[in-house]
Scaffold this motif. Sequence first.
Motif, PDB file in Angstrom:
ATOM      1  N   GLY A   1      -4.973 -12.624   5.324  1.00  0.00           N
ATOM      2  CA  GLY A   1      -5.457 -12.970   6.651  1.00  0.00           C
ATOM      3  C   GLY A   1      -6.927 -13.332   6.665  1.00  0.00           C
ATOM      4  O   GLY A   1      -7.346 -14.269   7.338  1.00  0.00           O
ATOM      5  N   THR A   2      -7.731 -12.578   5.908  1.00  0.00           N
ATOM      6  CA  THR A   2      -9.168 -12.825   5.871  1.00  0.00           C
ATOM      7  C   THR A   2      -9.528 -14.012   4.991  1.00  0.00           C
ATOM      8  O   THR A   2     -10.295 -14.893   5.383  1.00  0.00           O
ATOM      9  CB  THR A   2      -9.911 -11.575   5.367  1.00  0.00           C
ATOM     10  OG1 THR A   2      -9.727 -10.515   6.308  1.00  0.00           O
ATOM     11  CG2 THR A   2     -11.400 -11.840   5.188  1.00  0.00           C
ATOM     12  N   TYR A   3      -8.991 -14.030   3.791  1.00  0.00           N
ATOM     13  CA  TYR A   3      -9.416 -15.017   2.800  1.00  0.00           C
ATOM     14  C   TYR A   3      -8.427 -16.168   2.620  1.00  0.00           C
ATOM     15  O   TYR A   3      -8.701 -17.084   1.825  1.00  0.00           O
ATOM     16  CB  TYR A   3      -9.652 -14.335   1.452  1.00  0.00           C
ATOM     17  CG  TYR A   3     -10.868 -13.449   1.451  1.00  0.00           C
ATOM     18  CD1 TYR A   3     -12.134 -13.968   1.214  1.00  0.00           C
ATOM     19  CD2 TYR A   3     -10.760 -12.079   1.693  1.00  0.00           C
ATOM     20  CE1 TYR A   3     -13.263 -13.166   1.218  1.00  0.00           C
ATOM     21  CE2 TYR A   3     -11.892 -11.262   1.694  1.00  0.00           C
ATOM     22  CZ  TYR A   3     -13.130 -11.810   1.460  1.00  0.00           C
ATOM     23  OH  TYR A   3     -14.253 -11.004   1.470  1.00  0.00           O
ATOM     24  N   GLY A   4      -7.316 -16.149   3.356  1.00  0.00           N
ATOM     25  CA  GLY A   4      -6.268 -17.147   3.167  1.00  0.00           C
ATOM     26  C   GLY A   4      -6.735 -18.588   3.101  1.00  0.00           C
ATOM     27  O   GLY A   4      -6.361 -19.333   2.186  1.00  0.00           O
ATOM     28  N   PRO A   5      -7.577 -19.049   4.045  1.00  0.00           N
ATOM     29  CA  PRO A   5      -7.988 -20.465   4.024  1.00  0.00           C
ATOM     30  C   PRO A   5      -8.790 -20.865   2.791  1.00  0.00           C
ATOM     31  O   PRO A   5      -8.893 -22.061   2.490  1.00  0.00           O
ATOM     32  CB  PRO A   5      -8.833 -20.595   5.299  1.00  0.00           C
ATOM     33  CG  PRO A   5      -8.324 -19.517   6.200  1.00  0.00           C
ATOM     34  CD  PRO A   5      -8.001 -18.371   5.281  1.00  0.00           C
ATOM     35  N   ILE A   6      -9.383 -19.889   2.080  1.00  0.00           N
ATOM     36  CA  ILE A   6     -10.196 -20.239   0.911  1.00  0.00           C
ATOM     37  C   ILE A   6      -9.685 -19.567  -0.365  1.00  0.00           C
ATOM     38  O   ILE A   6     -10.306 -19.708  -1.424  1.00  0.00           O
ATOM     39  CB  ILE A   6     -11.683 -19.874   1.127  1.00  0.00           C
ATOM     40  CG1 ILE A   6     -11.884 -18.355   1.265  1.00  0.00           C
ATOM     41  CG2 ILE A   6     -12.235 -20.603   2.334  1.00  0.00           C
ATOM     42  CD1 ILE A   6     -13.355 -17.942   1.271  1.00  0.00           C
ATOM     43  N   LEU A   7      -8.556 -18.871  -0.274  1.00  0.00           N
ATOM     44  CA  LEU A   7      -8.091 -18.048  -1.391  1.00  0.00           C
ATOM     45  C   LEU A   7      -7.790 -18.880  -2.632  1.00  0.00           C
ATOM     46  O   LEU A   7      -8.207 -18.527  -3.747  1.00  0.00           O
ATOM     47  CB  LEU A   7      -6.860 -17.256  -0.957  1.00  0.00           C
ATOM     48  CG  LEU A   7      -6.447 -16.058  -1.803  1.00  0.00           C
ATOM     49  CD1 LEU A   7      -7.603 -15.098  -2.026  1.00  0.00           C
ATOM     50  CD2 LEU A   7      -5.277 -15.336  -1.133  1.00  0.00           C
ATOM     51  N   GLN A   8      -7.063 -19.963  -2.473  1.00  0.00           N
ATOM     52  CA  GLN A   8      -6.715 -20.783  -3.634  1.00  0.00           C
ATOM     53  C   GLN A   8      -7.955 -21.407  -4.266  1.00  0.00           C
ATOM     54  O   GLN A   8      -8.049 -21.523  -5.492  1.00  0.00           O
ATOM     55  CB  GLN A   8      -5.717 -21.873  -3.226  1.00  0.00           C
ATOM     56  CG  GLN A   8      -4.344 -21.347  -2.830  1.00  0.00           C
ATOM     57  CD  GLN A   8      -3.634 -20.655  -3.989  1.00  0.00           C
ATOM     58  OE1 GLN A   8      -3.823 -20.991  -5.162  1.00  0.00           O
ATOM     59  NE2 GLN A   8      -2.796 -19.687  -3.667  1.00  0.00           N
ATOM     60  N   ASP A   9      -8.920 -21.792  -3.447  1.00  0.00           N
ATOM     61  CA  ASP A   9     -10.156 -22.368  -3.984  1.00  0.00           C
ATOM     62  C   ASP A   9     -10.972 -21.314  -4.723  1.00  0.00           C
ATOM     63  O   ASP A   9     -11.597 -21.609  -5.749  1.00  0.00           O
ATOM     64  CB  ASP A   9     -10.982 -22.982  -2.862  1.00  0.00           C
ATOM     65  CG  ASP A   9     -10.391 -24.288  -2.359  1.00  0.00           C
ATOM     66  OD1 ASP A   9      -9.672 -24.937  -3.138  1.00  0.00           O
ATOM     67  OD2 ASP A   9     -10.639 -24.652  -1.200  1.00  0.00           O
ATOM     68  N   LEU A  10     -10.995 -20.078  -4.224  1.00  0.00           N
ATOM     69  CA  LEU A  10     -11.676 -19.002  -4.946  1.00  0.00           C
ATOM     70  C   LEU A  10     -11.007 -18.767  -6.294  1.00  0.00           C
ATOM     71  O   LEU A  10     -11.670 -18.552  -7.309  1.00  0.00           O
ATOM     72  CB  LEU A  10     -11.671 -17.714  -4.128  1.00  0.00           C
ATOM     73  CG  LEU A  10     -12.494 -17.694  -2.836  1.00  0.00           C
ATOM     74  CD1 LEU A  10     -12.326 -16.354  -2.133  1.00  0.00           C
ATOM     75  CD2 LEU A  10     -13.965 -17.969  -3.107  1.00  0.00           C
ATOM     76  N   ALA A  11      -9.669 -18.814  -6.287  1.00  0.00           N
ATOM     77  CA  ALA A  11      -8.918 -18.567  -7.516  1.00  0.00           C
ATOM     78  C   ALA A  11      -9.070 -19.695  -8.529  1.00  0.00           C
ATOM     79  O   ALA A  11      -8.772 -19.512  -9.709  1.00  0.00           O
ATOM     80  CB  ALA A  11      -7.443 -18.358  -7.189  1.00  0.00           C
ATOM     81  N   ALA A  12      -9.536 -20.846  -8.095  1.00  0.00           N
ATOM     82  CA  ALA A  12      -9.787 -21.944  -9.035  1.00  0.00           C
ATOM     83  C   ALA A  12     -10.985 -21.657  -9.923  1.00  0.00           C
ATOM     84  O   ALA A  12     -11.138 -22.270 -10.980  1.00  0.00           O
ATOM     85  CB  ALA A  12     -10.011 -23.245  -8.265  1.00  0.00           C
ATOM     86  N   HIS A  13     -11.821 -20.706  -9.510  1.00  0.00           N
ATOM     87  CA  HIS A  13     -13.030 -20.373 -10.266  1.00  0.00           C
ATOM     88  C   HIS A  13     -13.013 -18.953 -10.825  1.00  0.00           C
ATOM     89  O   HIS A  13     -13.807 -18.644 -11.709  1.00  0.00           O
ATOM     90  CB  HIS A  13     -14.263 -20.511  -9.366  1.00  0.00           C
ATOM     91  CG  HIS A  13     -14.452 -21.879  -8.795  1.00  0.00           C
ATOM     92  ND1 HIS A  13     -15.154 -22.868  -9.443  1.00  0.00           N
ATOM     93  CD2 HIS A  13     -14.003 -22.424  -7.633  1.00  0.00           C
ATOM     94  CE1 HIS A  13     -15.152 -23.962  -8.697  1.00  0.00           C
ATOM     95  NE2 HIS A  13     -14.470 -23.723  -7.601  1.00  0.00           N
ATOM     96  N   HIS A  14     -12.151 -18.091 -10.280  1.00  0.00           N
ATOM     97  CA  HIS A  14     -12.221 -16.669 -10.593  1.00  0.00           C
ATOM     98  C   HIS A  14     -10.836 -16.042 -10.708  1.00  0.00           C
ATOM     99  O   HIS A  14      -9.859 -16.563 -10.144  1.00  0.00           O
ATOM    100  CB  HIS A  14     -12.976 -15.930  -9.474  1.00  0.00           C
ATOM    101  CG  HIS A  14     -14.400 -16.354  -9.331  1.00  0.00           C
ATOM    102  ND1 HIS A  14     -15.397 -15.878 -10.145  1.00  0.00           N
ATOM    103  CD2 HIS A  14     -14.995 -17.214  -8.476  1.00  0.00           C
ATOM    104  CE1 HIS A  14     -16.546 -16.419  -9.798  1.00  0.00           C
ATOM    105  NE2 HIS A  14     -16.336 -17.245  -8.787  1.00  0.00           N
ATOM    106  N   THR A  15     -10.783 -14.917 -11.398  1.00  0.00           N
ATOM    107  CA  THR A  15      -9.638 -14.028 -11.258  1.00  0.00           C
ATOM    108  C   THR A  15      -9.898 -13.204 -10.004  1.00  0.00           C
ATOM    109  O   THR A  15     -10.826 -12.401  -9.950  1.00  0.00           O
ATOM    110  CB  THR A  15      -9.498 -13.087 -12.466  1.00  0.00           C
ATOM    111  OG1 THR A  15      -9.304 -13.859 -13.649  1.00  0.00           O
ATOM    112  CG2 THR A  15      -8.319 -12.147 -12.275  1.00  0.00           C
ATOM    113  N   VAL A  16      -9.102 -13.450  -8.982  1.00  0.00           N
ATOM    114  CA  VAL A  16      -9.304 -12.840  -7.674  1.00  0.00           C
ATOM    115  C   VAL A  16      -8.351 -11.647  -7.522  1.00  0.00           C
ATOM    116  O   VAL A  16      -7.145 -11.775  -7.755  1.00  0.00           O
ATOM    117  CB  VAL A  16      -9.042 -13.869  -6.561  1.00  0.00           C
ATOM    118  CG1 VAL A  16      -9.056 -13.207  -5.201  1.00  0.00           C
ATOM    119  CG2 VAL A  16     -10.068 -14.996  -6.627  1.00  0.00           C
ATOM    120  N   VAL A  17      -8.899 -10.504  -7.132  1.00  0.00           N
ATOM    121  CA  VAL A  17      -8.102  -9.312  -6.876  1.00  0.00           C
ATOM    122  C   VAL A  17      -8.524  -8.741  -5.528  1.00  0.00           C
ATOM    123  O   VAL A  17      -9.714  -8.534  -5.282  1.00  0.00           O
ATOM    124  CB  VAL A  17      -8.291  -8.233  -7.963  1.00  0.00           C
ATOM    125  CG1 VAL A  17      -7.460  -6.994  -7.636  1.00  0.00           C
ATOM    126  CG2 VAL A  17      -7.933  -8.767  -9.334  1.00  0.00           C
ATOM    127  N   GLY A  18      -7.568  -8.522  -4.659  1.00  0.00           N
ATOM    128  CA  GLY A  18      -7.851  -7.893  -3.371  1.00  0.00           C
ATOM    129  C   GLY A  18      -6.778  -6.888  -3.029  1.00  0.00           C
ATOM    130  O   GLY A  18      -5.630  -7.034  -3.453  1.00  0.00           O
TER     131      GLY A  18
END
Length: 263
Positions: A34-51
């Motif tokens: 809900g918080t990061y959805g609009p940018i989540l895939q773009d964040l994951a393009a640069h990082h291993t994202v864990v929430g």
Amino acid sequence: MSAHPLPEPAFARTVLGAGPGLALAHDAGSSVAGTYGPILQDLAAHHTVVGVDYPGSGDTPRATAPLSLDDLADQLVAAAVAEGLDTFAVSGYSLGGPVAIRAATRHPEHVTALVLTATFAHRDNRLALALPVWRKLAASGDRELLAEYLTMMAVGADAIEAMPDEQLRQAVGFTAASVADGTPEQAELAPRIDVRDELADIRVPTLVVSTTQDRFTSTRLHRQLADGIPGAELVELATGHLPMVERPEEWRQLIVGFVGRAL
């Protein structure tokens, strides 16, 4: 070694991408998606994202006791470590800001940078008045009334006045449908938080993103954070409390750019 042993990861978590670690701490009443959805895939393009989703959000069961900031911070760090990240930056939004700060001070061997958006170290009088209203509306079960309150408070003046009537009602309907069941417990935690004494102990690069049209967390609270954390940078974003809705690309660039420079 940390003075605070990590617990077994118990919260539902989101894991995406590859590269340097980035842990995500979401706000009250929402979830990682809900918080990061609009940018989540773009964040994951640069990082291993864990929430992790707090109790009552996403697939994490609702809490039966009052929430603890230590527990939220420990669970976020434990999830990232369980996914193979020994060190990582933390992005904390709204309630997630104190979660990120507590993670950095309880587990400094793991946290390498902080991005703190639309957040606070301790509630001011405005937030002290707003949060109980939010909690009572959430506990009432009247989701439409709660959504009207949240839309009025969270959307910036420029964005809300630009909405035609139909779009405004759609925004209220979307908010009503997405409210987390655990909102009352999460909203109850927020006014109990006080991490002011921890700010001076933060020793990692920190970016404070000040949402300048924010009715929940004021620019005064944002400046207090930046002033209290040694070497912190302060940048302004002309939104209300919802940068992921109003200016998602600018918010993403701030996070990715700062974390990239800090690593």
